[in-house]
Design a protein around this motif. Structure first.
Motif, PDB file in Angstrom:
ATOM      1  N   ARG A  30       0.648  -0.949  -0.001  1.00 40.16           N
ATOM      2  CA  ARG A  30      -0.038   0.030   0.010  1.00 40.16           C
ATOM      3  C   ARG A  30       0.916   1.465  -0.161  1.00 40.16           C
ATOM      4  NH1 ARG A  30      -2.561  -1.122   4.146  1.00 40.16           N
ATOM      5  NH2 ARG A  30      -4.370  -2.337   3.415  1.00 40.16           N
ATOM      6  N   LEU A  31       1.917   1.215   0.936  1.00 43.26           N
ATOM      7  CA  LEU A  31       2.839   2.483   0.785  1.00 43.26           C
ATOM      8  C   LEU A  31       3.488   2.556  -0.568  1.00 43.26           C
ATOM      9  CD1 LEU A  31       4.320   1.909   4.505  1.00 43.26           C
ATOM     10  CD2 LEU A  31       2.580   3.797   3.558  1.00 43.26           C
ATOM     11  N   PHE A  32       3.939   1.193  -1.036  1.00 39.88           N
ATOM     12  CA  PHE A  32       4.725   1.358  -2.370  1.00 39.88           C
ATOM     13  C   PHE A  32       3.615   1.942  -3.570  1.00 39.88           C
ATOM     14  CE2 PHE A  32       5.134  -1.263  -6.345  1.00 39.88           C
ATOM     15  CZ  PHE A  32       6.471  -0.702  -6.573  1.00 39.88           C
ATOM     16  N   PHE A  33       2.453   1.616  -3.499  1.00 40.78           N
ATOM     17  CA  PHE A  33       1.678   2.080  -4.390  1.00 40.78           C
ATOM     18  C   PHE A  33       1.503   3.647  -4.267  1.00 40.78           C
ATOM     19  CE2 PHE A  33      -0.252  -2.136  -4.745  1.00 40.78           C
ATOM     20  CZ  PHE A  33       0.583  -2.593  -5.780  1.00 40.78           C
ATOM     21  N   ASP A  34       1.390   3.898  -2.949  1.00 43.97           N
ATOM     22  CA  ASP A  34       1.203   5.598  -2.585  1.00 43.97           C
ATOM     23  C   ASP A  34       2.436   6.447  -3.158  1.00 43.97           C
ATOM     24  OD1 ASP A  34      -1.294   5.029  -1.578  1.00 43.97           O
ATOM     25  OD2 ASP A  34      -0.600   4.977   0.615  1.00 43.97           O
ATOM     26  N   SER A  40       3.889   9.823  -9.833  1.00 40.54           N
ATOM     27  CA  SER A  40       3.110  10.185 -11.079  1.00 40.54           C
ATOM     28  C   SER A  40       2.522  11.525 -10.956  1.00 40.54           C
ATOM     29  CB  SER A  40       2.323   9.169 -11.126  1.00 40.54           C
ATOM     30  OG  SER A  40       1.319   9.363 -12.566  1.00 40.54           O
ATOM     31  N   ARG A  41       2.110  12.058  -9.797  1.00 42.52           N
ATOM     32  CA  ARG A  41       1.301  13.211  -9.925  1.00 42.52           C
ATOM     33  C   ARG A  41       2.439  14.554  -9.835  1.00 42.52           C
ATOM     34  NH1 ARG A  41      -1.518  10.757  -5.687  1.00 42.52           N
ATOM     35  NH2 ARG A  41      -0.229  12.203  -4.336  1.00 42.52           N
ATOM     36  N   SER A  42       3.306  14.274  -9.376  1.00 45.61           N
ATOM     37  CA  SER A  42       4.391  15.396  -9.013  1.00 45.61           C
ATOM     38  C   SER A  42       4.865  16.003 -10.583  1.00 45.61           C
ATOM     39  CB  SER A  42       5.490  15.145  -8.049  1.00 45.61           C
ATOM     40  OG  SER A  42       6.368  16.143  -8.058  1.00 45.61           O
ATOM     41  N   SER A  43       4.924  17.310 -10.437  1.00 47.35           N
ATOM     42  CA  SER A  43       5.598  17.934 -11.612  1.00 47.35           C
ATOM     43  C   SER A  43       7.022  18.382 -11.472  1.00 47.35           C
ATOM     44  CB  SER A  43       4.803  19.036 -11.927  1.00 47.35           C
ATOM     45  OG  SER A  43       4.522  20.259 -10.867  1.00 47.35           O
ATOM     46  N   VAL A  44       7.425  18.164 -10.185  1.00 46.35           N
ATOM     47  CA  VAL A  44       8.712  18.554 -10.036  1.00 46.35           C
ATOM     48  C   VAL A  44       9.763  17.401 -10.026  1.00 46.35           C
ATOM     49  CG1 VAL A  44      10.304  19.629  -8.114  1.00 46.35           C
ATOM     50  CG2 VAL A  44       7.992  20.226  -8.341  1.00 46.35           C
ATOM     51  N   LYS A  45      10.847  17.418 -10.983  1.00 43.84           N
ATOM     52  CA  LYS A  45      11.850  16.512 -11.211  1.00 43.84           C
ATOM     53  C   LYS A  45      12.259  15.811  -9.769  1.00 43.84           C
ATOM     54  CE  LYS A  45      15.998  15.590 -13.350  1.00 43.84           C
ATOM     55  NZ  LYS A  45      17.171  15.327 -12.625  1.00 43.84           N
ATOM     56  N   ARG A  46      12.667  16.630  -8.829  1.00 43.71           N
ATOM     57  CA  ARG A  46      13.387  16.316  -7.577  1.00 43.71           C
ATOM     58  C   ARG A  46      12.224  15.370  -6.818  1.00 43.71           C
ATOM     59  NH1 ARG A  46      17.596  15.244  -5.675  1.00 43.71           N
ATOM     60  NH2 ARG A  46      17.621  16.198  -3.772  1.00 43.71           N
ATOM     61  N   CYS A  47      11.064  16.024  -6.690  1.00 46.13           N
ATOM     62  CA  CYS A  47       9.876  15.242  -5.922  1.00 46.13           C
ATOM     63  C   CYS A  47       9.886  13.685  -6.636  1.00 46.13           C
ATOM     64  CB  CYS A  47       8.592  15.988  -6.111  1.00 46.13           C
ATOM     65  SG  CYS A  47       8.771  17.567  -5.189  1.00 46.13           S
ATOM     66  N   LYS A  48       9.753  13.849  -8.084  1.00 44.40           N
ATOM     67  CA  LYS A  48       9.412  12.461  -8.655  1.00 44.40           C
ATOM     68  C   LYS A  48      10.901  11.290  -8.228  1.00 44.40           C
ATOM     69  CE  LYS A  48       7.291  13.743 -12.974  1.00 44.40           C
ATOM     70  NZ  LYS A  48       5.963  12.741 -12.956  1.00 44.40           N
ATOM     71  N   GLU A  49      11.838  12.047  -8.185  1.00 49.31           N
ATOM     72  CA  GLU A  49      13.003  10.950  -7.978  1.00 49.31           C
ATOM     73  C   GLU A  49      12.937  10.786  -6.692  1.00 49.31           C
ATOM     74  OE1 GLU A  49      16.477  13.317  -9.052  1.00 49.31           O
ATOM     75  OE2 GLU A  49      16.088  13.018 -11.079  1.00 49.31           O
ATOM     76  N   ARG A  50      12.790  11.699  -5.609  1.00 43.17           N
ATOM     77  CA  ARG A  50      12.473  11.086  -4.263  1.00 43.17           C
ATOM     78  C   ARG A  50      11.483  10.172  -3.899  1.00 43.17           C
ATOM     79  NH1 ARG A  50      13.718  14.415   0.784  1.00 43.17           N
ATOM     80  NH2 ARG A  50      12.327  13.439   2.255  1.00 43.17           N
ATOM     81  N   SER A  51       9.961  10.212  -4.698  1.00 41.25           N
ATOM     82  CA  SER A  51       9.301   9.418  -4.349  1.00 41.25           C
ATOM     83  C   SER A  51       9.598   7.795  -4.754  1.00 41.25           C
ATOM     84  CB  SER A  51       8.075   9.876  -4.970  1.00 41.25           C
ATOM     85  OG  SER A  51       7.506  11.138  -4.540  1.00 41.25           O
ATOM     86  N   LEU A  52      10.238   8.033  -6.004  1.00 40.18           N
ATOM     87  CA  LEU A  52      10.613   6.689  -6.642  1.00 40.18           C
ATOM     88  C   LEU A  52      11.804   6.269  -6.023  1.00 40.18           C
ATOM     89  CD1 LEU A  52      10.740   7.435 -10.624  1.00 40.18           C
ATOM     90  CD2 LEU A  52       9.304   5.813  -9.247  1.00 40.18           C
ATOM     91  N   GLU A  53      12.644   6.814  -5.355  1.00 39.20           N
ATOM     92  CA  GLU A  53      13.636   6.167  -4.160  1.00 39.20           C
ATOM     93  C   GLU A  53      12.947   5.501  -3.140  1.00 39.20           C
ATOM     94  OE1 GLU A  53      17.096   5.036  -2.903  1.00 39.20           O
ATOM     95  OE2 GLU A  53      16.926   6.038  -4.801  1.00 39.20           O
ATOM     96  N   GLU A  54      12.005   6.126  -2.289  1.00 47.23           N
ATOM     97  CA  GLU A  54      11.285   5.862  -1.146  1.00 47.23           C
ATOM     98  C   GLU A  54      10.532   4.545  -1.826  1.00 47.23           C
ATOM     99  OE1 GLU A  54       9.006   9.053   0.249  1.00 47.23           O
ATOM    100  OE2 GLU A  54      10.885   9.859   0.959  1.00 47.23           O
ATOM    101  N   ALA A  55       9.802   4.544  -3.075  1.00 45.49           N
ATOM    102  CA  ALA A  55       9.254   3.324  -3.378  1.00 45.49           C
ATOM    103  C   ALA A  55      10.229   2.087  -3.661  1.00 45.49           C
ATOM    104  CB  ALA A  55       8.594   3.539  -4.747  1.00 45.49           C
ATOM    105  N   LEU A  56      11.351   2.294  -4.395  1.00 50.93           N
ATOM    106  CA  LEU A  56      12.372   1.228  -4.484  1.00 50.93           C
ATOM    107  C   LEU A  56      12.622   0.677  -2.997  1.00 50.93           C
ATOM    108  CD1 LEU A  56      14.238  -0.362  -6.163  1.00 50.93           C
ATOM    109  CD2 LEU A  56      15.828   1.452  -6.088  1.00 50.93           C
TER     110      LEU A  56
END
Length: 1847
Positions: A30-34, A40-56
């Motif tokens: 559930r946290l992974f999908f969040d 996906s929703r974020s428009s800021v490159k750094r935010c995208k990378e940070r979210s993906l890092e946490e998902a990984l």
């Protein structure tokens, strides 16, 4: 296909609800999908990378077994989801790789992803490579047919895909290439397309280079070396004209070159060297003896390096790659050839050394770095070659060392080559052979551009020294670290100490920055040896101590406090209070730095910082403020990380010892308390009325606190983010009631800074509000701020309109709904706009802009006053372009078109106003300044009903004229910037299906720019418009749409047509905005392309400029040729073109030199400007050093003509022509002017001398330069001598000198004075250069000496030309150290006789000869004393020359001579003061000051040692001097010298009582000239006067006089005023006075310790209270520095709205801070109150003040209570907060109230005036009330009000 959101919903429904899934796995998923959704929703490159890092990280927590336990359809759904997300991340490589990591499970290899970073994608390619290659082969013909596609990104990506296929799928591709039966047409077509691209069908250089790499990679797929080698040879043959067929295995393609610019050869050679394996590179050609690497590629690479290509950088990159490949293949080469590769004197070795040596100083970026790398590789290859074949001599190394030694120290390449050569020769060999290395290193470190290479050499030397010492010790015994340091110190300690204690700032800084760290890295114990040699009170040693300690701590991590015991902290305190910014910064660095960020500062360090920070808030230096902030930030990081460690420790282990826990809690409390204190401190100093320096520093410190000690995460920063567990520390601090950083009162203070008068304060405040404070303003603040913003946007003052624009931007972002995209921790305060509100703001501004336009259209005068347009334009720009949201969120197509239409109409309206006809602006040329003035005057007259016509004409602009002109040019400037930035943003965010601007719209926008640039004369409007126009053109030229790219090209075409067309009216100087239009277009071209627009422009302009003038040209009109030259100058000077313009440099130089002979003055003027700009561009920036730097640039003559070979024959021909003109009979009357001669000599003289010309091709320059010594023009002779030095190789110096001295005539010879003078100048110039390296006289120099000795008659009366005699003396001065005593004595006798002989009549050159003779004589003390003893008998001219010599600083180094000069000047002072010659009086006083003043600023100001003047003479001189000062006779310069001289005389010991009245007069003069309205030079003189005489007058000399305290009070008060002066020099000098006073009072025998200004001020107040506390006048001195508490007038004036004038008058002293001064004075007032009962006179003064001031204080306090600012913010209170007088008035009021309160407690006589308890309550109520409403007071005031201030 389902969208990402649909896939996410399906997967969540399936997986999370699955029954078999364990609860912990479901929670993790559930946290992974969040996190995936968040990314996906974020428009800021750094935010995208940070979210993906946490998902990984979350996914990695799930084991592979648990993942495989999911149902198959659910697993496939997860794969589809990840693929969908990866497609979204296609433009973010790092994010794409993170998703790919998620996909790297064995069961998920079926996923297909055609992306570079996808390992799954490669497998898909492998399965379908044939169909994919077919598609690529079909794509290339389509792409290459369209210019926009083949030069754009699509073609580049297609080539890149081919490269990836050839590289990653080589096993699949190889059969298609190398097997006949598998021949594939797709590969054939791809190869053909790649070759077409390489050979020039594509103009994009990067694409062509990549295509070369792709072809080479295709060849590299060959499995057999023979086939691959044949293909590689075939590719090389393509560069030959006779070869047009390329054969690669079974493939054959036709090769037809389109371009011959060398990029094709570069691409092919670069590709082969980069991609091909060794067996291909070593393949032979038809004959078995040749080798592709050596015989095929090297000639090609060598030729590329020799040619002057636009891509020179890449050519030397290829050379470096070639050397690396040779090194890799060296063993195989030896096997093939059986002989050495680089034997001595071999052609290959010579070629490589030649190409490396001649390009080491290349001005092309990157070339010198590749040359350096190539040189290292060459040395390495040579060593390997020698070792392989047993060669032990290695003569190349010694040969290269000797060549390097002969290079001048200014040559940057010298040090790089030494670094490379050092490991092969060893330190001892290099230092023994090149003994001048230490001195040359110090020179390098004194010059900015040489300091990196000099420090690199030092680092290499000591590293090599340690290696040699350690290698030697291994063979015997181990060597201790201290012994190693002693070996280092033997060579380097004196050098390093000399650098660290030098007076040269650059040398100090560079040695501490570059030398110390590497020293301690290599020899850590060297710190003890360095510290042992330092005395903190010696000049320069305190800075050296701080630098050494700081560098040692930062480098080694060792504790600095243990190095010198208890004296360390004492020395640190001295350093922190030093007057020198550098010393304080070095000490701060020592205090703040630590290798471990968890190293919590000690309580002593915290205490020191609490004292240091407030004392350094108002420093003048911007670098100091930046370093100050950085140091404090490091200190805060240590506090934060240390506190976090203790917080974690408390949570992790609660069973620790109680003492340890108590100590940890104490450290935690100290850290939190320090941050709380520092977080509160800045707000006391941000109120209006404080100096810019203090506010800027306060904001920087506040930024450091908020960045370090909050949990605000910034998406745009990669480093400096808060720790993950920062929240725990914040919670801990808030539990203690601390760290409330974002309260309302603090927000109000920052809002008040938005109206600061300086842009930097406004921007910093806005940044802090937007970044850290709550995401939205309270409603009351937002409403009041909006009202205030609208008022400011309508202000005619540009500064106020800019304030309104910034406030509008802040309002926009602070009233939006917050998106969660940028808040991964839900604590992020970075705002993202709400589309609706942003759109509403923009629409509001557009409506406001339309209203401004309509007002201007109806009544321009009214608009200029009330709606001046530019404020709204600036606000639109900020709200649209500086907002974090997309431009498409705030602008729709209709609104964009509306904005464009408004800009178009406004530009036409404003240009019409400047034309005087708003209906017709279609003229060929802009109006003249006169026309503009008349048009505006007519407009004003119409607005005033025609009443101005009868007024007397005024040369100054009226207020109305300024209003209209400012409105027009600022609006046009803002319009250009806004329009260009808007188009850039729109096109950058546009998609093919979505764009807010059509081609027609962009053409309309281009016409707006065109109108402003071509039809407006105001340079501010043109310059501002260029900023936007360059962005506009760059956006269009980088577009994929050819129609859009055509718009700038069409504008350029029109601009060039305007240049070429004759004009009917004069254009402004330098062709107005037309050159800028052309410059903007060509600067916008992509640097990687061929720049066709630049080439076309240059050729057109050169052709136009060369066009002969018409027979009947009019000098009142601007000619096309002149306009073309001015345009060329603009292109040459344009920084955007960089080195691209250098390819045209020879043609432009020849043109400009030729046009200097034009009959048209305008043409000659333009050509000279062009030539000057071109020389600066060709030679590069002149190196800067502390002492002004050399007159030469860093490029030597061989290097210059190597890069610009076409100039050599032209310049040589011009010089020969000029020299030939001098060969006629001397009596022949001829005009010998050649306009190009002097500029050519100037260019040659600027080249770096001392470089040997290996080819000797420049020796042809020497004969004409020698012949030019006979020029009849003085300046030509001087410049020819300088050019001769630059062009002469070092080995020719002595030959030149021998030849020149051989031509010196005998007394009986007939000679030409011009030639003789020129030859002597050349001898002098060459001597100065030759003798700087020769330490002992050679035989050639002895011959030169004998010939100069034999020509002594040239200094006698027999030589009638005084210029020749002066030039001969200059030569003798250069040779003085080598001349015999007999010759010198004879020459001095001759000169003395000449100076004593009266001169008859006016003689040309007499002054120059006198100066030279005096300089020569006074170099010897015996002759100097003789000439000064005869001063009284000398002629007036000679006396003037002598005192000028003293002023120039000559002769004052010798103590005995200085005493003689001082005595002579004092004895003749009275006569000099009565002289009618003002210049003589001024120079005499300056000489007297120089002779009498103390030398070092740290030396005590002792009276002169010589006998003082007689009393009568002293009285007369003082009376004359003071009379001049009182009557202000003369200008500020002479008055300052007069005051200094009077002070020096006044400081002389005297027993006469007459001095009291004189001292009183002197004090009055100081009080007059200390005023801020006085000129700076006089205020400096006041401060110097205090240093010279003030200290002695305040000492025991006046103790017996009753007037001594009164004089002391006056002098201290003057010092207090000067310590608050606007000029830093004045403040520093006044602080020196305080330091001298402190030194005199302490009686120390050491050097004077110069303290900081902010330490000097309280110290001076201490002296005042210690010495004069009961003296009448002391109280007045303290009170005069407080602001009058007239609060009612402040409130009345603050309520008045509207600006009275366009420009606001600054205060006379913007540095003075009454609020801060109140805090300084208050403790001393309270001390006086405590002494009430100890002195009747003091009690009387205090009682009188209390009776006079009580009523006013109580009334002002009542006014404060009546203010009653409401709970909600009101416009009136906001206006009051913005008023600069409010804070200072309130501080003055509180100071007086606290003083009165203390008096009422200590005195019964005052108690009846007021109720002390009621007063105390009222003051506390006022402070509390105002503090809650945004008024913060210094802690000293609040403590006094609370009764906590210690005395």
């Amino acid at each position: 296909m389902l969208s990402f959101d649909d896939l996410m919903t399906s997967l969540q429904d399936c997986v999370i609800t699955e029954d078999e899934t364990p609860e912990n796995i479901s929670q993790t998923l559930r946290l992974f999908f969040d996190k995936l959704s968040e990314s996906s929703r974020s428009s800021v490159k750094r935010c995208k990378e940070r979210s993906l890092e946490e998902a990984l990280q979350l996914l990695r927590k799930i084991s592979e077994t648990n993942l495989l336990g999911l149902e198959e359809n659910h697993l496939l759904l997860l794969v589809r989801l990840l693929i969908s997300l990866q497609l979204q991340m296609v433009n973010i490589s790092t994010a794409c790789r993170k998703v790919d990591q998620i996909l790297s499970f064995e069961d998920l290899q079926r996923a297909c992803m055609f992306l570079e970073d996808s390992s799954v994608g490669r497998e898909v390619w492998r399965e379908s490579y044939l169909s994919f290659m077919n598609k690529v082969s079909e794509l290339f013909p389509v792409v290459l047919q369209q210019e926009s596609q083949r030069d754009g990104l699509l073609c580049y990506i297609a080539v890149k895909v081919c490269l990836q296929i050839f590289q990653l799928l080589s096993s699949e591709v190889a059969p298609l290439v190398w097997k006949k039966e598998r021949e594939n047409q797709a590969v054939q077509k791809i190869l053909q397309a790649l070759m077409d691209i390489i050979l020039g069908q594509c103009c994009n250089r990067d694409t062509r280079l990549l295509a070369g790499t792709a072809v080479a990679m295709l060849i590299n797929t060959a499995s057999e070396s023979g086939a691959g080698g044949a293909a590689a040879w075939s590719l090389l043959q393509v560069s030959h004209p006779e070869s047009r067929l390329l054969t690669v295995g079974a493939l054959q393609v036709q090769c037809i070159p389109t371009e011959t610019d060398g990029v094709d050869r570069l691409a092919m050679s670069r590709g082969l060297l980069t991609c091909c394996r060794p067996h291909i590179l070593l393949a032979s050609h038809a004959d078995a003896t040749s080798c592709l690497l050596l015989d095929g590629l090297f000639p090609l690479v060598f030729a590329l390096c020799e040619e002057k290509l636009d891509c020179h950088h890449f050519a030397f990159e290829v050379l470096t790659i070639w050397l690396k490949k040779v090194k890799e293949c060296l063993a195989d080469i030896w096997k093939m050839t059986g002989v050495r590769l680089l034997p001595d004197n071999s052609s290959l070795q010579q070629w490589l050394i030649h190409i490396i040596w001649t390009n080491a100083e290349s001005p092309v970026d990157g070339v010198s770095e590749f040359v350096r790398s190539g040189f290292c590789l060459l040395l390495d290859l040579y060593q390997m070659d020698c070792e392989q074949f047993g060669e032990t001599k290695k003569t190349l190394y010694l040969h290269l060392l000797q060549r390097i030694i002969k290079l001048p120290w200014e040559a940057k390449a010298k040090y790089h080559r030494l670094c490379a050569l050092l490991p092969y020769l060893g330190t001892d060999m290099v230092l023994d052979q090149y003994g001048e290395i230490p001195s040359h290193l110090l020179k390098c470190l004194s010059t900015n551009h040489l300091s990196p290479c000099g420090s690199e050499l030092y680092k290499c030397l000591i590293q090599q020294q340690r290696r040699e010492l350690c290698d030697g010790s291994r063979k015997s015994t181990s060597i201790a670290e201290l012994d190693l340091a002693n070996q280092w110190a033997r060579r380097w300690k004196p050098v390093l100490l000399e650098a660290l204690t030098s007076d040269v700032t650059l040398l100090q800084n560079n040695s501490s920055t570059h030398l110390l760290p590497c020293t301690f890295q290599v020899f850590p114990t060297a710190v003890e040896l360095l510290l042992a040699s330092l005395d903190p009170f010696a000049p320069g040693h305190l800075h050296a101590w701080a630098c050494i300690m700081s560098s040692y701590r930062a480098t080694t991590g060792g504790s600095p406090w243990a190095l010198q015991g208890s004296s360390t902290l004492k020395t640190l305190q001295l350093a922190l209070g030093s007057a020198d910014d550098k010393v304080r910064l070095a000490a701060l660095s020592l205090l703040c730095c630590s290798p471990k960020t968890k190293d919590t500062p000690t309580s002593e360090e915290l205490s020191i910082m609490r004292t240091f920070i407030p004392q350094n808030l108002n420093c003048e230096s911007s670098p100091f403020r930046q370093h100050f902030q950085a140091g404090v930030k490091r200190f805060l990081v240590r506090i934060r990380d240390g506190c976090l460690a203790h917080v974690r420790g408390q949570k992790g282990n609660k069973k620790k010892d109680a003492n340890i826990l108590e100590r940890a809690q104490e450290i935690l409390n100290q850290g939190i308390g320090f941050v709380e204190w520092l977080g509160q401190l800045p707000y006391c100093y941000l109120a209006p009325g404080h100096s810019y320096q203090r506010k800027k520093t306060a904001l920087l410190l506040l930024s450091a606190v908020l960045e370090t000690c909050t949990d605000t995460w910034s998406p745009d920063k990669k480093k400096g983010q808060p720790p993950v567990n920062m929240g725990s520390l914040i919670n801990c601090a808030r539990q203690k009631g601390k760290w409330d950083f974002f309260c309302r009162t603090k927000q109000l203070v920052l809002i008040s800074c938005l109206e600061d008068s300086t842009n930097e304060i406004r921007e910093l405040s806005a940044g802090l509000l937007l970044r850290f404070f709550p995401p939205s303003f309270p409603d009351d603040i937002a409403a009041v701020l909006l009202t205030r913003t609208k008022q400011l946007l309508c202000s005619p003052r540009v500064q106020e309109a800019q304030m309104g624009a910034l406030m509008m931007k802040v309002l926009l972002q602070k009233t939006q709904d917050q998106s969660e995209d940028c808040r991964p921790n839900s604590k992020i305060t970075v705002s993202c706009g709400s589309n609706t509100k942003a759109f509403s703001f923009v629409r509001l501004l557009v409506r406001e802009l339309e209203e401004h336009y309509l007002t201007a259209k109806g009544d321009m005068m009214l608009a200029a006053r009330t709606k001046p347009i530019h404020g709204v334009l600036s606000a639109l720009q900020r709200c649209l372009l500086e907002a974090p949201s997309s431009i498409f969120d705030t602008l729709g197509h209709c609104l964009t078109i509306e904005v464009l239409g408004l800009l178009e109409n406004i530009s036409l309206l404003l240009l019409g106003v400047l034309y005087g006809d708003t209906s017709n602006t279609e003229k060929d040329a802009p109006p003249s300044f006169c026309d503009m003035g008349n048009a505006i005057s007519s407009l004003i007259a119409q607005a005033s009903g025609g009443n101005q016509g009868d007024e007397e004409e005024c040369v100054l602009l009226t207020e109305e004229h300024s209003l209209v002109l400012t409105c027009c040019w600022v609006s046009l400037k803002e319009m250009g910037i806004f329009l260009g930035s808007l188009v850039e943003r729109i096109l950058a965010e546009s998609k093919p299906s979505k764009c807010l601007l059509t081609k027609e719209d962009l053409i309309r926008a281009s016409k707006v720019f065109q109108n402003i640039l071509l039809k407006c004369r105001h340079w501010g409007a043109v310059e501002g418009c260029c900023v936007g126009f360059t962005k506009f053109c760059a956006s269009l030229l980088s577009s994929n749409d050819p129609q859009l790219r055509e718009i700038p090209a069409h504008m350029l075409k029109q601009g060039l047509q305007v240049v070429q067309s004759p004009r009917s009216a004069s254009v402004t100087r330098r062709a107005a905005g037309l050159p800028m239009l052309i410059l903007c277009v060509v600067s916008a071209e992509e640097a990687s392309k061929a720049r066709p627009l630049l080439s076309h422009s240059m050729h057109t302009l050169l052709e136009t400029a060369r066009t002969p003038l018409p027979d009947s040209w009019d000098q009142t009109l601007d000619l096309p040729q002149v306009c073309a030259v001015h345009t060329l100058q603009a292109l040459v000077r344009g920084s955007g073109l960089g080195v691209a313009i250098l390819q045209f440099a020879p043609a432009v130089a020849i043109l400009s030199l030729t046009l200097l002979s034009s009959p048209c003055w305008a043409m000659r003027n333009a050509a000279l400007q062009l030539y000057s700009s071109l020389c600066s561009r060709m030679l590069g920036q002149r190196p800067s050093s502390e002492e002004g730097g050399p007159t030469q640039h860093g490029m030597s003559p061989p290097a210059f003509f190597f890069h610009y070979p076409a100039l050599q024959p032209f310049l040589l021909a011009e010089l020969r022509g000029a020299a030939h003109n001098l060969l006629g009979p001397p009596e022949e009357a001829r005009l010998r002017l050649q306009p190009s001669l002097y500029p050519i000599l100037t260019l040659l003289a600027q080249l770096q001398p001392g470089v040997q010309d290996s080819t000797e091709t420049l020796s042809d320059f020497l004969p004409p330069l020698l012949q030019l010594s006979a020029s009849p023009i003085y300046s030509v002779r001087v410049m020819a001598s300088k050019a001769l030095v630059a062009m002469t190789p070092p080995l020719q110096y002595m030959n030149i000198l021998i030849n020149l001295t051989a031509q010196l005539p005998s007394p009986l010879d007939r000679c030409c004075h011009n030639r003789l003078h020129g030859e002597l100048l050349q001898i002098k110039a060459v001597l100065d250069r030759a003798l700087c390296t020769d330490s002992a006289p050679s035989a050639d120099l002895c011959e030169v000496l004998s010939r100069v000795d034999a020509s002594l008659w040239l200094a006698t009366e027999a030589q009638r030309c005084l210029l020749v005699r002066a030039a001969y003396l200059a030569v003798a001065e250069s040779l003085r150290g080598f001349c015999c005593e007999t010759y010198l004595s004879k020459l001095c006798d001759t000169l003395m006789c000449e100076l004593r002989t009266p001169q008859q009549g006016l003689q040309i050159g007499l002054s120059s000869f006198h100066q030279r003779a005096i300089q020569f004589l006074c170099a010897d003390q015996k002759w100097a004393c003789q000439i000064w003893d005869s001063f009284s008998a000398a002629s007036p001219d000679l006396r003037l020359t002598l005192v000028t010599w003293v002023v120039d600083g000559r002769g004052l180094q010798q103590t005995s001579l200085k005493e003689v000069i001082r005595r002579v000047l004092q004895s003749n002072l009275s006569e000099a003061l009565k002289s009618p010659c003002v210049e003589y009086r001024r120079t005499y006083l300056a000489a007297l000051v120089a002779a009498m003043a103390g030398g070092d600023s740290t030396s005590p100001q002792c009276p002169p040692q010589s006998a003082p003047l007689e009393e009568s003479v002293l009285l007369e001189c003082l009376d004359l001097l003071l009379g001049d000062l009182e009557d202000q006779r003369g200008g500020p310069e002479i008055l300052s010298q007069t005051l200094y001289a009077a002070s020096l005389l006044l400081s002389q010991p005297s027993d006469s009582s007459f001095k009291i009245s004189t001292i009183q007069r002197w004090c009055s003069v100081l009080e007059c000239h200390r005023s801020p309205d006085a000129t700076e030079v006089l205020r400096v003189a006041c401060a110097e006067a205090l240093c010279v005489a003030g200290v002695s007058l305040m000492s025991s000399s006046l103790r017996e006089h009753n007037t001594q305290p009164a004089i002391m009070i006056r002098l201290i008060n003057t010092g207090l005023y000067l310590l608050q002066d606007q000029s830093q020099l004045v403040r520093m000098t006044a602080a020196r006075f305080t330091s001298l006073l402190q030194h005199a009072r302490g009686g120390s025998q050491r050097s004077v310790y110069l303290m900081q200004v902010n330490q000097a001020l309280p110290l001076l107040l201490d002296v005042l209270l210690e010495e004069c506390w009961d003296t009448p006048g002391t109280l007045e001195v303290l009170l005069c520095h407080l602001t009058q508490p007239d609060l009612r007038s402040v409130l009345r004036e603050a309520s008045e709205t509207g600006c009275a004038s366009l420009y606001e008058q600054d205060e006379a002293n913007v540095f003075a801070e009454p609020s801060v001064m109140s805090a300084h004075v208050l403790p001393y007032l309270l001390q006086m109150a405590e002494k009430y009962s100890e002195s009747s006179s003091l009690a009387q003064s205090l009682r009188a003040w209390a009776e006079k001031s009580t009523a006013q204080v109580l009334d002002s306090l009542a006014v404060c209570k009546e203010l009653q600012p409401a709970q909600t913010l009101t416009p009136a209170w906001l206006s009051l907060l913005m008023d600069p007088r409010l804070h200072s008035t309130l501080c003055g009021l509180l100071t007086r109230a606290a003083f009165l309160l203390r008096l009422s407690k200590t005195s019964d006589d005052v108690r009846h005036l007021c109720d002390s308890s009621a007063l105390h309550e009222a003051v506390q109520e006022v402070v509390c009330l105002l503090s809650q409403r945004g008024v913060h007071f210094p802690s000293a005031l609040t403590a006094a009000v609370a009764g906590d201030l210690p005395l």
